[in-house]
Design a protein around this motif. Structure first.
Motif, PDB file in Angstrom:
ATOM      1  N   SER A  83       0.826  -1.206   0.000  1.00 47.76           N
ATOM      2  CA  SER A  83       0.000   0.000   0.000  1.00 47.76           C
ATOM      3  C   SER A  83       0.866   1.265   0.000  1.00 47.76           C
ATOM      4  O   SER A  83       0.545   2.254  -0.653  1.00 47.76           O
ATOM      5  CB  SER A  83      -0.910  -0.083   1.220  1.00 47.76           C
ATOM      6  OG  SER A  83      -1.332   1.132   1.626  1.00 47.76           O
ATOM      7  N   LEU A  84       1.973   1.231   0.747  1.00 49.28           N
ATOM      8  CA  LEU A  84       2.894   2.370   0.781  1.00 49.28           C
ATOM      9  C   LEU A  84       4.276   1.867   1.179  1.00 49.28           C
ATOM     10  O   LEU A  84       4.410   1.145   2.163  1.00 49.28           O
ATOM     11  CB  LEU A  84       2.398   3.416   1.800  1.00 49.28           C
ATOM     12  CG  LEU A  84       3.253   4.673   1.999  1.00 49.28           C
ATOM     13  CD1 LEU A  84       3.321   5.517   0.726  1.00 49.28           C
ATOM     14  CD2 LEU A  84       2.700   5.536   3.138  1.00 49.28           C
ATOM     15  N   ILE A  85       5.292   2.251   0.397  1.00 49.23           N
ATOM     16  CA  ILE A  85       6.678   1.925   0.753  1.00 49.23           C
ATOM     17  C   ILE A  85       7.280   3.167   1.411  1.00 49.23           C
ATOM     18  O   ILE A  85       7.458   4.193   0.750  1.00 49.23           O
ATOM     19  CB  ILE A  85       7.494   1.501  -0.488  1.00 49.23           C
ATOM     20  CG1 ILE A  85       6.852   0.272  -1.157  1.00 49.23           C
ATOM     21  CG2 ILE A  85       8.950   1.198  -0.104  1.00 49.23           C
ATOM     22  CD1 ILE A  85       7.517  -0.162  -2.470  1.00 49.23           C
ATOM     23  N   HIS A  86       7.538   3.072   2.729  1.00 49.16           N
ATOM     24  CA  HIS A  86       8.038   4.236   3.483  1.00 49.16           C
ATOM     25  C   HIS A  86       9.535   4.428   3.313  1.00 49.16           C
ATOM     26  O   HIS A  86      10.060   5.479   3.666  1.00 49.16           O
ATOM     27  CB  HIS A  86       7.794   4.047   4.989  1.00 49.16           C
ATOM     28  CG  HIS A  86       6.362   4.064   5.407  1.00 49.16           C
ATOM     29  ND1 HIS A  86       5.891   4.888   6.407  1.00 49.16           N
ATOM     30  CD2 HIS A  86       5.288   3.369   4.975  1.00 49.16           C
ATOM     31  CE1 HIS A  86       4.591   4.676   6.592  1.00 49.16           C
ATOM     32  NE2 HIS A  86       4.196   3.756   5.726  1.00 49.16           N
ATOM     33  N   SER A  87      10.230   3.380   2.861  1.00 56.16           N
ATOM     34  CA  SER A  87      11.678   3.329   3.027  1.00 56.16           C
ATOM     35  C   SER A  87      12.445   3.369   1.700  1.00 56.16           C
ATOM     36  O   SER A  87      13.431   2.666   1.553  1.00 56.16           O
ATOM     37  CB  SER A  87      12.019   2.054   3.797  1.00 56.16           C
ATOM     38  OG  SER A  87      11.246   0.960   3.301  1.00 56.16           O
ATOM     39  N   VAL A  88      12.011   4.183   0.772  1.00 56.14           N
ATOM     40  CA  VAL A  88      12.755   4.326  -0.480  1.00 56.14           C
ATOM     41  C   VAL A  88      14.005   5.160  -0.194  1.00 56.14           C
ATOM     42  O   VAL A  88      13.898   6.314   0.228  1.00 56.14           O
ATOM     43  CB  VAL A  88      11.901   4.989  -1.579  1.00 56.14           C
ATOM     44  CG1 VAL A  88      12.744   5.250  -2.817  1.00 56.14           C
ATOM     45  CG2 VAL A  88      10.696   4.121  -1.911  1.00 56.14           C
ATOM     46  N   ASP A  89      15.168   4.537  -0.373  1.00 61.18           N
ATOM     47  CA  ASP A  89      16.404   5.206   0.047  1.00 61.18           C
ATOM     48  C   ASP A  89      17.439   5.370  -1.067  1.00 61.18           C
ATOM     49  O   ASP A  89      18.571   5.731  -0.803  1.00 61.18           O
ATOM     50  CB  ASP A  89      17.016   4.474   1.253  1.00 61.18           C
ATOM     51  CG  ASP A  89      17.246   2.994   0.977  1.00 61.18           C
ATOM     52  OD1 ASP A  89      17.116   2.574  -0.191  1.00 61.18           O
ATOM     53  OD2 ASP A  89      17.566   2.261   1.924  1.00 61.18           O
ATOM     54  N   SER A  90      17.044   5.079  -2.312  1.00 61.05           N
ATOM     55  CA  SER A  90      17.978   5.314  -3.417  1.00 61.05           C
ATOM     56  C   SER A  90      17.218   5.484  -4.728  1.00 61.05           C
ATOM     57  O   SER A  90      16.128   4.923  -4.889  1.00 61.05           O
ATOM     58  CB  SER A  90      18.958   4.147  -3.553  1.00 61.05           C
ATOM     59  OG  SER A  90      18.291   3.010  -4.078  1.00 61.05           O
ATOM     60  N   PRO A  91      17.788   6.223  -5.675  1.00 60.31           N
ATOM     61  CA  PRO A  91      17.168   6.362  -6.997  1.00 60.31           C
ATOM     62  C   PRO A  91      17.053   5.006  -7.697  1.00 60.31           C
ATOM     63  O   PRO A  91      16.089   4.744  -8.399  1.00 60.31           O
ATOM     64  CB  PRO A  91      18.134   7.288  -7.745  1.00 60.31           C
ATOM     65  CG  PRO A  91      18.845   8.041  -6.680  1.00 60.31           C
ATOM     66  CD  PRO A  91      18.977   7.082  -5.536  1.00 60.31           C
ATOM     67  N   LYS A  92      18.017   4.141  -7.465  1.00 62.21           N
ATOM     68  CA  LYS A  92      18.023   2.803  -8.071  1.00 62.21           C
ATOM     69  C   LYS A  92      16.799   2.002  -7.630  1.00 62.21           C
ATOM     70  O   LYS A  92      16.158   1.299  -8.422  1.00 62.21           O
ATOM     71  CB  LYS A  92      19.317   2.094  -7.629  1.00 62.21           C
ATOM     72  CG  LYS A  92      19.562   0.755  -8.255  1.00 62.21           C
ATOM     73  CD  LYS A  92      20.948   0.218  -7.841  1.00 62.21           C
ATOM     74  CE  LYS A  92      20.865  -1.254  -7.550  1.00 62.21           C
ATOM     75  NZ  LYS A  92      21.452  -1.648  -6.281  1.00 62.21           N
ATOM     76  N   LEU A  93      16.454   2.118  -6.360  1.00 57.45           N
ATOM     77  CA  LEU A  93      15.278   1.410  -5.830  1.00 57.45           C
ATOM     78  C   LEU A  93      13.992   1.958  -6.450  1.00 57.45           C
ATOM     79  O   LEU A  93      13.085   1.201  -6.803  1.00 57.45           O
ATOM     80  CB  LEU A  93      15.244   1.537  -4.295  1.00 57.45           C
ATOM     81  CG  LEU A  93      14.081   0.852  -3.568  1.00 57.45           C
ATOM     82  CD1 LEU A  93      14.025  -0.643  -3.874  1.00 57.45           C
ATOM     83  CD2 LEU A  93      14.202   1.064  -2.059  1.00 57.45           C
ATOM     84  N   LEU A  94      13.958   3.265  -6.604  1.00 54.88           N
ATOM     85  CA  LEU A  94      12.798   3.904  -7.228  1.00 54.88           C
ATOM     86  C   LEU A  94      12.580   3.388  -8.658  1.00 54.88           C
ATOM     87  O   LEU A  94      11.451   3.107  -9.068  1.00 54.88           O
ATOM     88  CB  LEU A  94      13.057   5.416  -7.251  1.00 54.88           C
ATOM     89  CG  LEU A  94      11.915   6.385  -6.985  1.00 54.88           C
ATOM     90  CD1 LEU A  94      10.999   5.961  -5.865  1.00 54.88           C
ATOM     91  CD2 LEU A  94      12.479   7.768  -6.712  1.00 54.88           C
ATOM     92  N   VAL A  95      13.665   3.223  -9.382  1.00 53.68           N
ATOM     93  CA  VAL A  95      13.595   2.719 -10.759  1.00 53.68           C
ATOM     94  C   VAL A  95      13.043   1.290 -10.771  1.00 53.68           C
ATOM     95  O   VAL A  95      12.201   0.937 -11.594  1.00 53.68           O
ATOM     96  CB  VAL A  95      14.992   2.785 -11.435  1.00 53.68           C
ATOM     97  CG1 VAL A  95      15.022   2.008 -12.738  1.00 53.68           C
ATOM     98  CG2 VAL A  95      15.397   4.244 -11.668  1.00 53.68           C
ATOM     99  N   GLU A  96      13.506   0.473  -9.830  1.00 59.72           N
ATOM    100  CA  GLU A  96      13.037  -0.915  -9.764  1.00 59.72           C
ATOM    101  C   GLU A  96      11.556  -0.992  -9.351  1.00 59.72           C
ATOM    102  O   GLU A  96      10.804  -1.798  -9.897  1.00 59.72           O
ATOM    103  CB  GLU A  96      13.917  -1.714  -8.791  1.00 59.72           C
ATOM    104  CG  GLU A  96      13.511  -3.167  -8.615  1.00 59.72           C
ATOM    105  CD  GLU A  96      13.617  -4.020  -9.884  1.00 59.72           C
ATOM    106  OE1 GLU A  96      14.278  -3.588 -10.847  1.00 59.72           O
ATOM    107  OE2 GLU A  96      13.020  -5.118  -9.889  1.00 59.72           O
ATOM    108  N   ILE A  97      11.160  -0.169  -8.410  1.00 57.70           N
ATOM    109  CA  ILE A  97       9.742  -0.147  -7.995  1.00 57.70           C
ATOM    110  C   ILE A  97       8.884   0.242  -9.197  1.00 57.70           C
ATOM    111  O   ILE A  97       7.849  -0.378  -9.468  1.00 57.70           O
ATOM    112  CB  ILE A  97       9.521   0.833  -6.812  1.00 57.70           C
ATOM    113  CG1 ILE A  97      10.255   0.341  -5.559  1.00 57.70           C
ATOM    114  CG2 ILE A  97       8.018   0.984  -6.505  1.00 57.70           C
ATOM    115  CD1 ILE A  97      10.330   1.375  -4.425  1.00 57.70           C
ATOM    116  N   ASN A  98       9.340   1.232  -9.939  1.00 61.26           N
ATOM    117  CA  ASN A  98       8.598   1.658 -11.131  1.00 61.26           C
ATOM    118  C   ASN A  98       8.487   0.525 -12.152  1.00 61.26           C
ATOM    119  O   ASN A  98       7.427   0.293 -12.733  1.00 61.26           O
ATOM    120  CB  ASN A  98       9.281   2.872 -11.757  1.00 61.26           C
ATOM    121  CG  ASN A  98       8.503   3.394 -12.939  1.00 61.26           C
ATOM    122  OD1 ASN A  98       7.438   3.976 -12.774  1.00 61.26           O
ATOM    123  ND2 ASN A  98       9.002   3.159 -14.141  1.00 61.26           N
TER     124      ASN A  98
END
Ligand SMILES: *Cc1c(COP(=O)(O)O)cnc(C)c1O
Length: 223
Positions: A83-98
């Motif tokens: 429902s919500l990821i509180h712990s996005v801590d890098s641009p790389k992770l954001l790309v993978e979530i997308n």
């Protein structure tokens, strides 16, 4: 005190505008059910391996919040339901979530974790890094994420003034970003800060989401 009594006491201290995330990490299903039966629908877990099996067997109207460090290779397991990821801590992770969100497809709400504590070990963006990120063109291609705000963890200390200062810094950054012209996928709405030991201070400093485990379930055996 029972889980239900703890929850009732807690809810009285929280303003309506603030959401309580019941941190159920390490807790067995029957304890989560007790909190669920008391009316709570937002639960926080810090490990994918623990959250996914709980999601599978518990009622589907629970909102699952990922609050711990997320490895890129684990995103695919939670992408369909988180429902919500509180712990996005890098641009790389954001790309993978997308990437994983676009396969479903859905838009996954995220918070950017900011490093506010004095301790070295905590994950998160610095203020400078987050300002760069929200103003970089790299967000433009990420159509399957929605950045909803910021998350932070204060230093684990008895020094209340230090904790207050750290939360206040995070709130200041939140307000600063709110005033800026941001990409469409970034909206500063949620400020996730405050745990069992410091949520009173966090609420005083403007938290909109507190993440509480111990004050509800008692001390965890394996913290
Ligand atoms: C465990 C945890 C919490 C809850 O901590 P308590 O002290 O048990 O309330 C909150 N946020 C994160 C990120 C956690 O890992």
């Amino acid at each position: 005190m029972s889980i239900q009594e703890n929850l009732l006491g807690l809810v009285k201290e929280i303003p309506r505008a603030c959401k309580l995330i019941v941190v159920s990490k390490t807790q067995p299903l029957e304890k989560i059910r007790e909190a669920y039966d008391a009316g709570h629908r937002d639960f926080g877990e810090n490990r994918v391996q623990e959250m996914t099996p709980k999601y599978e067997v518990l009622p589907k109207n629970i909102s699952w919040h990922l609050i711990g460090h997320l490895q890129t290779n684990k995103v695919k397991y939670i992408a369909p339901f988180v429902s919500l990821i509180h712990s996005v801590d890098s641009p790389k992770l954001l790309v993978e979530i997308n990437k994983q969100a676009s396969k479903i497809p859905r838009i996954i709400p995220c918070l950017l974790q900011i490093h506010i504590a004095g301790e070295e070990t905590k994950f998160g963006f610095s203020e400078q890094e987050v300002l760069e990120l929200v103003h970089s063109t790299s967000l433009e291609g990420l159509q399957n994420i929605a950045i909803k705000g910021l998350m932070g963890m204060a230093t684990f200390t008895d020094n209340k003034e230090q904790v207050r200062r750290e939360f206040r810094n995070l709130k200041t950054l939140f307000e600063k970003l709110k005033k800026q012209v941001l990409p469409e996928s970034v909206k500063m709405q949620e400020l996730s800060m405050g745990m069992s030991g410091d949520f009173i201070i966090a609420l005083e400093e403007g938290s909109t989401m507190i993440r509480v485990g111990t004050a509800i379930f008692g001390q965890r055996k394996h913290p």
